[in-house]
Structure formats: C-alpha cells, structure tokens
Design a protein around this motif. Structure first.
Motif, PDB file in Angstrom:
ATOM      1  N   HIS A 114       5.359 -20.269   4.338  1.00 31.53           N
ATOM      2  CA  HIS A 114       5.293 -19.197   3.333  1.00 31.53           C
ATOM      3  C   HIS A 114       6.672 -18.740   2.870  1.00 31.53           C
ATOM      4  O   HIS A 114       6.787 -18.081   1.838  1.00 31.53           O
ATOM      5  N   GLU A 115       7.691 -19.085   3.604  1.00 28.50           N
ATOM      6  CA  GLU A 115       9.049 -18.716   3.215  1.00 28.50           C
ATOM      7  C   GLU A 115       9.628 -19.698   2.176  1.00 28.50           C
ATOM      8  O   GLU A 115      10.723 -19.492   1.667  1.00 28.50           O
ATOM      9  N   LYS A 116       8.874 -20.755   1.863  1.00 30.05           N
ATOM     10  CA  LYS A 116       9.372 -21.766   0.930  1.00 30.05           C
ATOM     11  C   LYS A 116       8.533 -21.813  -0.345  1.00 30.05           C
ATOM     12  O   LYS A 116       8.244 -22.878  -0.880  1.00 30.05           O
ATOM     13  N   ASP A 117       8.151 -20.633  -0.831  1.00 31.36           N
ATOM     14  CA  ASP A 117       7.331 -20.563  -2.033  1.00 31.36           C
ATOM     15  C   ASP A 117       8.182 -20.363  -3.287  1.00 31.36           C
ATOM     16  O   ASP A 117       7.787 -19.698  -4.239  1.00 31.36           O
ATOM     17  N   ASP A 118       9.373 -20.938  -3.278  1.00 35.33           N
ATOM     18  CA  ASP A 118      10.287 -20.884  -4.410  1.00 35.33           C
ATOM     19  C   ASP A 118      10.765 -22.297  -4.697  1.00 35.33           C
ATOM     20  O   ASP A 118      11.028 -23.074  -3.775  1.00 35.33           O
ATOM     21  N   ILE A 119      10.881 -22.651  -5.965  1.00 32.44           N
ATOM     22  CA  ILE A 119      11.259 -24.018  -6.339  1.00 32.44           C
ATOM     23  C   ILE A 119      12.582 -24.441  -5.701  1.00 32.44           C
ATOM     24  O   ILE A 119      12.787 -25.618  -5.384  1.00 32.44           O
ATOM     25  N   LYS A 120      13.473 -23.499  -5.471  1.00 32.60           N
ATOM     26  CA  LYS A 120      14.767 -23.827  -4.870  1.00 32.60           C
ATOM     27  C   LYS A 120      14.629 -24.268  -3.418  1.00 32.60           C
ATOM     28  O   LYS A 120      15.529 -24.899  -2.868  1.00 32.60           O
ATOM     29  N   LEU A 121      13.506 -23.945  -2.803  1.00 30.24           N
ATOM     30  CA  LEU A 121      13.312 -24.259  -1.390  1.00 30.24           C
ATOM     31  C   LEU A 121      12.308 -25.386  -1.163  1.00 30.24           C
ATOM     32  O   LEU A 121      12.131 -25.843  -0.035  1.00 30.24           O
ATOM     33  N   VAL A 122      11.665 -25.816  -2.235  1.00 29.47           N
ATOM     34  CA  VAL A 122      10.656 -26.868  -2.115  1.00 29.47           C
ATOM     35  C   VAL A 122      11.318 -28.241  -2.121  1.00 29.47           C
ATOM     36  O   VAL A 122      12.147 -28.540  -2.984  1.00 29.47           O
ATOM     37  N   HIS A 123      10.968 -29.066  -1.150  1.00 32.36           N
ATOM     38  CA  HIS A 123      11.438 -30.452  -1.154  1.00 32.36           C
ATOM     39  C   HIS A 123      10.386 -31.328  -0.502  1.00 32.36           C
ATOM     40  O   HIS A 123      10.160 -31.259   0.705  1.00 32.36           O
ATOM     41  N   MET A 124       9.726 -32.141  -1.310  1.00 34.40           N
ATOM     42  CA  MET A 124       8.638 -32.974  -0.825  1.00 34.40           C
ATOM     43  C   MET A 124       9.085 -34.407  -0.546  1.00 34.40           C
ATOM     44  O   MET A 124       8.522 -35.094   0.302  1.00 34.40           O
ATOM     45  N   PHE A 191       2.271 -38.361 -26.970  1.00 36.74           N
ATOM     46  CA  PHE A 191       3.017 -39.599 -26.744  1.00 36.74           C
ATOM     47  C   PHE A 191       2.249 -40.852 -27.162  1.00 36.74           C
ATOM     48  O   PHE A 191       2.782 -41.954 -27.079  1.00 36.74           O
ATOM     49  N   ARG A 192       1.006 -40.715 -27.607  1.00 34.28           N
ATOM     50  CA  ARG A 192       0.240 -41.897 -28.017  1.00 34.28           C
ATOM     51  C   ARG A 192       0.980 -42.652 -29.122  1.00 34.28           C
ATOM     52  O   ARG A 192       1.293 -42.099 -30.174  1.00 34.28           O
ATOM     53  N   GLY A 193       1.272 -43.904 -28.865  1.00 35.21           N
ATOM     54  CA  GLY A 193       1.917 -44.735 -29.866  1.00 35.21           C
ATOM     55  C   GLY A 193       3.368 -44.383 -30.140  1.00 35.21           C
ATOM     56  O   GLY A 193       3.973 -44.917 -31.072  1.00 35.21           O
ATOM     57  N   LYS A 194       3.949 -43.513 -29.325  1.00 37.46           N
ATOM     58  CA  LYS A 194       5.339 -43.086 -29.536  1.00 37.46           C
ATOM     59  C   LYS A 194       6.251 -43.706 -28.474  1.00 37.46           C
ATOM     60  O   LYS A 194       5.799 -44.323 -27.511  1.00 37.46           O
ATOM     61  N   ASP A 195       7.562 -43.515 -28.658  1.00 39.86           N
ATOM     62  CA  ASP A 195       8.517 -43.971 -27.656  1.00 39.86           C
ATOM     63  C   ASP A 195       8.239 -43.256 -26.334  1.00 39.86           C
ATOM     64  O   ASP A 195       7.906 -42.066 -26.314  1.00 39.86           O
ATOM     65  N   CYS A 196       8.392 -43.966 -25.235  1.00 37.97           N
ATOM     66  CA  CYS A 196       8.043 -43.398 -23.929  1.00 37.97           C
ATOM     67  C   CYS A 196       9.231 -42.701 -23.263  1.00 37.97           C
ATOM     68  O   CYS A 196      10.216 -43.342 -22.889  1.00 37.97           O
ATOM     69  N   THR A 197       9.093 -41.397 -23.153  1.00 37.04           N
ATOM     70  CA  THR A 197      10.026 -40.596 -22.346  1.00 37.04           C
ATOM     71  C   THR A 197       9.198 -39.633 -21.484  1.00 37.04           C
ATOM     72  O   THR A 197       9.637 -38.538 -21.149  1.00 37.04           O
ATOM     73  N   ILE A 198       7.991 -40.068 -21.142  1.00 32.91           N
ATOM     74  CA  ILE A 198       7.029 -39.210 -20.455  1.00 32.91           C
ATOM     75  C   ILE A 198       7.571 -38.669 -19.143  1.00 32.91           C
ATOM     76  O   ILE A 198       7.449 -37.482 -18.848  1.00 32.91           O
ATOM     77  N   CYS A 199       8.168 -39.533 -18.334  1.00 37.69           N
ATOM     78  CA  CYS A 199       8.607 -39.098 -17.000  1.00 37.69           C
ATOM     79  C   CYS A 199       9.617 -37.964 -17.085  1.00 37.69           C
ATOM     80  O   CYS A 199       9.580 -37.025 -16.289  1.00 37.69           O
ATOM     81  N   ALA A 200      10.516 -38.035 -18.064  1.00 44.40           N
ATOM     82  CA  ALA A 200      11.545 -37.008 -18.203  1.00 44.40           C
ATOM     83  C   ALA A 200      11.019 -35.774 -18.923  1.00 44.40           C
ATOM     84  O   ALA A 200      11.269 -34.640 -18.509  1.00 44.40           O
ATOM     85  N   ASP A 201      10.252 -35.990 -19.997  1.00 46.68           N
ATOM     86  CA  ASP A 201       9.801 -34.861 -20.813  1.00 46.68           C
ATOM     87  C   ASP A 201       8.718 -34.032 -20.138  1.00 46.68           C
ATOM     88  O   ASP A 201       8.591 -32.838 -20.401  1.00 46.68           O
ATOM     89  N   LEU A 202       7.918 -34.641 -19.271  1.00 46.88           N
ATOM     90  CA  LEU A 202       6.829 -33.912 -18.622  1.00 46.88           C
ATOM     91  C   LEU A 202       7.105 -33.607 -17.152  1.00 46.88           C
ATOM     92  O   LEU A 202       6.205 -33.193 -16.426  1.00 46.88           O
ATOM     93  N   CYS A 203       8.332 -33.810 -16.724  1.00 48.30           N
ATOM     94  CA  CYS A 203       8.695 -33.414 -15.358  1.00 48.30           C
ATOM     95  C   CYS A 203       8.477 -31.914 -15.203  1.00 48.30           C
ATOM     96  O   CYS A 203       8.958 -31.116 -16.021  1.00 48.30           O
ATOM     97  N   PRO A 204       7.762 -31.467 -14.166  1.00 47.98           N
ATOM     98  CA  PRO A 204       7.454 -30.043 -14.014  1.00 47.98           C
ATOM     99  C   PRO A 204       8.521 -29.211 -13.311  1.00 47.98           C
ATOM    100  O   PRO A 204       8.320 -28.014 -13.088  1.00 47.98           O
ATOM    101  N   TYR A 205       9.653 -29.846 -12.952  1.00 46.86           N
ATOM    102  CA  TYR A 205      10.686 -29.067 -12.279  1.00 46.86           C
ATOM    103  C   TYR A 205      11.148 -27.933 -13.205  1.00 46.86           C
ATOM    104  O   TYR A 205      11.401 -28.150 -14.393  1.00 46.86           O
ATOM    105  N   HIS A 206      11.217 -26.738 -12.664  1.00 46.43           N
ATOM    106  CA  HIS A 206      11.595 -25.589 -13.489  1.00 46.43           C
ATOM    107  C   HIS A 206      12.764 -24.845 -12.845  1.00 46.43           C
ATOM    108  O   HIS A 206      12.933 -24.878 -11.629  1.00 46.43           O
ATOM    109  N   PRO A 207      13.625 -24.255 -13.688  1.00 45.13           N
ATOM    110  CA  PRO A 207      13.450 -24.050 -15.131  1.00 45.13           C
ATOM    111  C   PRO A 207      13.981 -25.180 -16.002  1.00 45.13           C
ATOM    112  O   PRO A 207      13.767 -25.166 -17.213  1.00 45.13           O
ATOM    113  N   ASP A 208      14.651 -26.173 -15.442  1.00 45.39           N
ATOM    114  CA  ASP A 208      15.284 -27.211 -16.263  1.00 45.39           C
ATOM    115  C   ASP A 208      14.982 -28.598 -15.705  1.00 45.39           C
ATOM    116  O   ASP A 208      15.649 -29.065 -14.778  1.00 45.39           O
ATOM    117  N   PRO A 209      13.978 -29.285 -16.259  1.00 36.34           N
ATOM    118  CA  PRO A 209      13.598 -30.614 -15.764  1.00 36.34           C
ATOM    119  C   PRO A 209      14.729 -31.640 -15.805  1.00 36.34           C
ATOM    120  O   PRO A 209      14.732 -32.580 -15.005  1.00 36.34           O
TER     121      PRO A 209
END
Length: 261
Positions: A114-124, A191-209
């Motif tokens: 419960h002490e690691k409920d902040d993105i700065k402390l999460v590491h999977m 992204f259908r039919g577009k250039d693929c940058t899915i991994c970078a553009d949809l990365c959920p890391y916040h605040p700056d993927p």
C-alpha cells in the motif's frame, strides 16, 4: 524464533480471524513459495519481492475484481506459482497504470504494498525488444485492421455485439470500467491504416509517456526505444500489432540496458 517464523505466526494469527477458510489460505500461501512457476510471472503494481508475494497473496481475487481494465488473472490449477495468485499476462491484457491503483488499495494481505500506490514507486519489470525486424514502423508499414480488432477481444466490458462487430455503441449509464475500456479502444481506432507508433503513443506511463518509451529513427524507418522510466506494465506488448516487445518481470533498466535509471 527467526524473523520469518515470527512473520508467519503473526500472519496466521490475523488469518485466524477469518475462520477455517482463512487458516486454510494461510497454510496454502506459505506453501506456495515452494511451487514457483517455471517462468517468473508479471505481478500487479505494488507487488512485493516474489518470495514474499507468494507467501502473502491469499488468492482472494480482490485486485482482479477492482481492476478497471480486467488486466489481472489468477493462476490456474496447472500453475506452479501458487494456484490462485494474481498475475498479468501482457499478451492478453497489459496494465494501464490507473492513477488511483485500485488493485493496490484492495489488497488485504500486503502482497501489493500500500505504500507503493504512486507511479514513482511502481516497478513491475522492463520492456525489451525481442523481434526488431517485425516492427511495422521500421518498414514504414501501416497498422492492419486485425491489430485493432484483436483488442476488442481483450475488452470484456464491451457487449458481445460490440466485440463481434468491432464497433463501439453508445450505451446509457456506462460503468467506469466500460468508459475506460472504450476510451482505450477509441484511441486505438485512430491508428487503423496509419503509421504505427502505437507502443509509444498509447504508453500509459504518466505524466509523460516519452520518459518510458519513444520512437527513434533507424534505417529509413522508426523503432521503439525503451527508456529509464519504463515500469514494465505490458501495455505496449498487448497493443503491438506484431509482437516486437516483451516484458521481463521484475527486471530493472540497469540490468537490461546496463545503465542506471
């Protein structure tokens, strides 16, 4: 009495308050550490070190029930990591790093700290490129419909009709879970039919993927670059159209890339 024995005794005392089922669970979880899965599992955010996790996870499924993206699974009867323990399979569903981390807050045993409920402390773990040549961006190929369609099958908050038709419908009074899963699909649809940058553009890391992953030029195309803030959530693995990436559970940036984060 050793510290481990004291920890075990204290924990079983707590479990005793849950009655016979609690005691059975206590006995099972301390045995679980001797039945590790043949391959290290990717654990939910906030997971304590693996041996401790296997000892503390009481297989209650609370983390699974509160996960808005249905990212968490429980080990089946054929698993060796303690039947019923929580894990994430990025091929089926990555973790989307909810800002409130409900899985951590719901864990009653301390298996998710419960002490690691902040993105700065999460590491999977840590993302790695395992099949560079398969990257669509490297070869300037467009995202196929099949890559988008596949994620509908990963979204159980949708109706059967939506999953079958690969089309979102407006439904009254949607649950928060549905809203989040629909929002992800709507982003992916662009992204259908577009250039693929899915991994970078949809990365959920916040605040700056871009601190976790970005696209870099290579051989006339582009390739994802894993960066220091990657937490190994597995979203890029799930969303990648061609299986370019994988997650090494619990690995650090320094271990994989030889640099300190």
């Amino acid at each position: 009495m050793t510290p481990q024995e004291k920890k075990r005794r204290d924990f079983i005392k707590k479990m005793a308050g849950l009655g016979v089922l609690g005691l059975a669970a206590a006995a099972g979880i301390y045995g679980a550490k001797y039945y590790k899965h043949h391959e290290l599992r990717l654990r939910p955010p906030g997971a304590v070190p693996e041996d401790e996790f296997l000892a503390l996870c009481i297989k209650c499924g609370q983390c699974l029930q509160v996960c808005p993206y249905d990212s968490i699974f429980l080990e089946g009867v054929d698993g060796k990591a303690g039947v019923g323990t929580a894990y994430i399979d990025p091929q089926k569903r990555g973790c989307y790093l909810c800002k409130a981390f409900p899985c951590i807050l719901a864990c009653p045993s301390g298996a998710l700290d419960h002490e690691k409920d902040d993105i700065k402390l999460v590491h999977m773990g840590m993302a790695v490129i395992v099949n560079e040549n398969a990257c669509l961006a490297l070869h300037n190929k467009k995202v196929p419909d099949s890559a988008i369609d596949a994620i509908y099958d990963h979204s159980p908050a949708l109706t059967k009709k939506e999953i079958k038709n690969r089309k979102i419908e407006d439904l009254p009074n949607p649950s928060e879970k549905r809203e989040l899963q629909v929002e992800l699909l709507k982003k992916l649809e662009k992204f259908r039919g577009k250039d693929c940058t899915i991994c970078a553009d949809l990365c959920p890391y916040h605040p700056d993927p871009s601190l976790a992953i970005g696209m870099v030029a290579k051989n006339g195309g582009y390739l994802p670059e894993i960066r220091e803030k990657c937490v190994g959530c597995g979203a890029c693995v799930e969303l990648c159209p061609t299986d370019v990436l994988k997650i090494v559970p619990r690995a650090t940036y320094e271990q994989i890339y030889g640099k300190k984060a």
